[in-house]
Design a protein around this motif. Structure first.
Motif, mmCIF file in Angstrom:
data_model
loop_
_atom_site.group_PDB
_atom_site.id
_atom_site.type_symbol
_atom_site.label_atom_id
_atom_site.label_comp_id
_atom_site.label_asym_id
_atom_site.label_seq_id
_atom_site.Cartn_x
_atom_site.Cartn_y
_atom_site.Cartn_z
ATOM 1 N N ILE A 1 0.845 -1.187 0.000
ATOM 2 C CA ILE A 1 0.000 0.000 0.000
ATOM 3 C C ILE A 1 0.884 1.241 0.000
ATOM 4 N N PHE A 2 0.362 2.323 -0.544
ATOM 5 C CA PHE A 2 1.093 3.583 -0.590
ATOM 6 C C PHE A 2 0.086 4.722 -0.618
ATOM 7 N N VAL A 3 0.375 5.775 0.153
ATOM 8 C CA VAL A 3 -0.458 6.970 0.139
ATOM 9 C C VAL A 3 0.431 8.185 0.357
ATOM 10 N N ASP A 4 0.080 9.282 -0.267
ATOM 11 C CA ASP A 4 0.811 10.528 -0.067
ATOM 12 C C ASP A 4 -0.194 11.669 -0.110
ATOM 13 N N ASP A 5 0.239 12.827 0.373
ATOM 14 C CA ASP A 5 -0.613 14.030 0.349
ATOM 15 C C ASP A 5 -1.960 13.773 1.017
ATOM 16 N N TYR A 6 -1.951 12.960 2.083
ATOM 17 C CA TYR A 6 -3.219 12.566 2.692
ATOM 18 C C TYR A 6 -3.639 13.590 3.741
ATOM 19 N N CYS A 7 -4.721 14.310 3.458
ATOM 20 C CA CYS A 7 -5.259 15.308 4.376
ATOM 21 C C CYS A 7 -6.741 15.485 4.079
ATOM 22 N N THR A 8 -7.582 15.011 5.000
ATOM 23 C CA THR A 8 -9.021 15.192 4.838
ATOM 24 C C THR A 8 -9.496 16.470 5.510
ATOM 25 N N GLY A 9 -8.595 17.102 6.267
ATOM 26 C CA GLY A 9 -8.978 18.254 7.075
ATOM 27 C C GLY A 9 -9.226 17.900 8.524
ATOM 28 N N ASP A 10 -9.342 16.603 8.825
ATOM 29 C CA ASP A 10 -9.540 16.119 10.191
ATOM 30 C C ASP A 10 -8.230 15.483 10.651
ATOM 31 N N TRP A 11 -7.420 16.244 11.377
ATOM 32 C CA TRP A 11 -6.082 15.778 11.740
ATOM 33 C C TRP A 11 -6.149 14.507 12.577
ATOM 34 N N GLU A 12 -7.043 14.443 13.546
ATOM 35 C CA GLU A 12 -7.124 13.274 14.418
ATOM 36 C C GLU A 12 -7.441 12.010 13.623
ATOM 37 N N ALA A 13 -8.387 12.101 12.722
ATOM 38 C CA ALA A 13 -8.751 10.934 11.917
ATOM 39 C C ALA A 13 -7.610 10.536 10.990
ATOM 40 N N ASP A 14 -6.960 11.519 10.415
ATOM 41 C CA ASP A 14 -5.860 11.220 9.493
ATOM 42 C C ASP A 14 -4.672 10.620 10.231
ATOM 43 N N PHE A 15 -4.384 11.136 11.422
ATOM 44 C CA PHE A 15 -3.293 10.590 12.228
ATOM 45 C C PHE A 15 -3.604 9.144 12.628
ATOM 46 N N ALA A 16 -4.847 8.877 13.003
ATOM 47 C CA ALA A 16 -5.231 7.509 13.353
ATOM 48 C C ALA A 16 -5.035 6.562 12.171
ATOM 49 N N PHE A 17 -5.356 7.039 10.969
ATOM 50 C CA PHE A 17 -5.190 6.222 9.768
ATOM 51 C C PHE A 17 -3.719 5.913 9.516
ATOM 52 N N ILE A 18 -2.857 6.920 9.610
ATOM 53 C CA ILE A 18 -1.442 6.692 9.334
ATOM 54 C C ILE A 18 -0.825 5.822 10.424
ATOM 55 N N GLN A 19 -1.338 5.902 11.660
ATOM 56 C CA GLN A 19 -0.867 5.010 12.713
ATOM 57 C C GLN A 19 -1.194 3.561 12.379
ATOM 58 N N ASP A 20 -2.396 3.300 11.867
ATOM 59 C CA ASP A 20 -2.755 1.928 11.531
ATOM 60 C C ASP A 20 -1.956 1.400 10.347
ATOM 61 N N ILE A 21 -1.562 2.272 9.436
ATOM 62 C CA ILE A 21 -0.652 1.840 8.369
ATOM 63 C C ILE A 21 0.666 1.378 8.976
ATOM 64 N N GLY A 22 1.154 2.113 9.976
ATOM 65 C CA GLY A 22 2.372 1.694 10.661
ATOM 66 C C GLY A 22 2.182 0.429 11.478
ATOM 67 N N ARG A 23 1.053 0.321 12.166
ATOM 68 C CA ARG A 23 0.786 -0.865 12.994
ATOM 69 C C ARG A 23 0.656 -2.135 12.164
ATOM 70 N N ALA A 24 0.275 -2.003 10.916
ATOM 71 C CA ALA A 24 0.094 -3.185 10.066
ATOM 72 C C ALA A 24 1.413 -3.867 9.739
ATOM 73 N N PHE A 25 2.507 -3.145 9.858
ATOM 74 C CA PHE A 25 3.763 -3.652 9.314
ATOM 75 C C PHE A 25 4.229 -4.941 9.983
ATOM 76 N N LEU A 26 4.387 -4.937 11.282
ATOM 77 C CA LEU A 26 4.959 -6.116 11.938
ATOM 78 C C LEU A 26 4.102 -7.375 11.758
ATOM 79 N N PRO A 27 2.778 -7.326 11.971
ATOM 80 C CA PRO A 27 1.998 -8.555 11.741
ATOM 81 C C PRO A 27 1.944 -8.977 10.280
ATOM 82 N N ALA A 28 2.191 -8.059 9.355
ATOM 83 C CA ALA A 28 2.220 -8.428 7.937
ATOM 84 C C ALA A 28 3.532 -9.094 7.560
ATOM 85 N N PHE A 29 4.633 -8.689 8.203
ATOM 86 C CA PHE A 29 5.958 -9.106 7.762
ATOM 87 C C PHE A 29 6.590 -10.194 8.612
#
Length: 293
Positions: free
Chosen positions: A203-231
């Motif tokens: 997966i890849f995403v860039d320039d991600y900003c919906t205007g809701d910082w909290e929601a966007d930060f939560a999303f990018i955290q889950d992208i990071g959290r996915a790494f170890l159980p995926a790999f």
């Protein structure tokens, strides 16, 4: 926004600590099988710095690199928080790509993130890349990141697992995310001069900003959290497999492909070098050995 910057930088540091511990755990678990008779690999940690054009401090980070381990031939897990003003080339690129014409009038920026690349000893174990980041200018903020799998010897079940975990974490924020981010990764990690992708995607995403910082930060955290159980489960499955010269040769050729992409196309490499960040940290992604046919 200062509070949000601090929270993001602290999160990237926490994710870095978790990954470093997990990777050293993989080294410890390789107590039998290939290379188990050599010392467990451990990360060497060095401070990195960025110098502003006027010679002043412009941030830095930590470069954590393990070389010659039982499982990892070379792996780097870097974090950085840098700031200052963008040069003219970076301003123009930012304005063109993100539609921020005001960059010329106020070119300040702040960026923080984690970047990881792992090259494995065993050719049956896939190489992998992951990063997540936050970028701020007076004209806007956004997140980016993702991860992709780069096996030289492909196993369909490994690819399926890696993508399934990515999808699970993306789906927590809406089922439209994963198909879009997967397609974006397929496009971004494509090597035009070779007419092929560098791996089996992710997966890849860039320039991600919906205007809701909290929601966007939560999303990018889950992208990071996915790494170890995926790999990590993939490596636990493959690290004990035997290999010979044929498999090693295939790995070195595939690494040449990886190096070509990172030096020619990768935007993160270009940004890091153009903004004066530590060159060793920026080029940490390159494999220790590669070959071209």
């Amino acid at each position: 926004m200062e509070q949000q910057k601090t929270r993001a930088a602290d999160w990237f540091r926490a994710l870095r600590d978790e990954i470093v511990a997990a990777f050293e755990g993989l080294e410890d678990r390789q107590s039998t099988g290939p290379l188990s008779d050599q010392a467990q690999g451990r990360f060497e940690v060095t401070q990195t710095s960025r110098t502003a054009p006027d010679g002043g401090d412009a941030g830095g980070g930590l470069m954590s690199v393990m070389r010659g381990g039982r499982v990892f031939e070379k792996v780097g897990v870097n974090i950085s928080t840098v700031y200052g003003t963008l040069g003219e080339r970076a301003q123009a690129a930012m304005a063109a790509r993100k539609g921020l014409p005001g960059m010329k009038d106020d070119p300040r920026f702040w960026a923080s993130g984690i970047s990881l690349v792992a090259h494995m000893q065993n050719p049956h174990c896939p190489a992998v890349h992951m990063n997540t980041r936050m970028f701020w200018t007076p004209h806007g903020w956004w997140f980016g990141g993702g991860s992709d799998l780069n096996p030289c010897l492909e196993y369909d079940e490994d690819t399926a697992h890696f993508h399934a975990v990515q999808k699970e974490h993306c789906d927590r924020h809406g089922e439209a995310h994963y198909p879009r981010l997967k397609a974006w990764a397929d496009e971004y990690f494509y090597i035009p001069h070779r007419g092929r992708a560098r791996g089996v995607g992710g997966i890849f995403v860039d320039d991600y900003c919906t205007g809701d910082w909290e929601a966007d930060f939560a999303f990018i955290q889950d992208i990071g959290r996915a790494f170890l159980p995926a790999f990590v489960p993939l490596i636990d499955t493959r690290r004990g497999m035997a290999w010979g010269e044929t498999e090693k040769d295939a790995q070195l050729v595939h690494r040449g492909l990886y190096a070509e992409y990172n030096l020619v196309y990768d935007r993160g490499t270009k940004f890091g070098l153009e903004t004066g960040h530590d060159a060793n940290a920026v080029l940490m992604s390159l494999p220790p050995m590669a070959k071209w046919v």
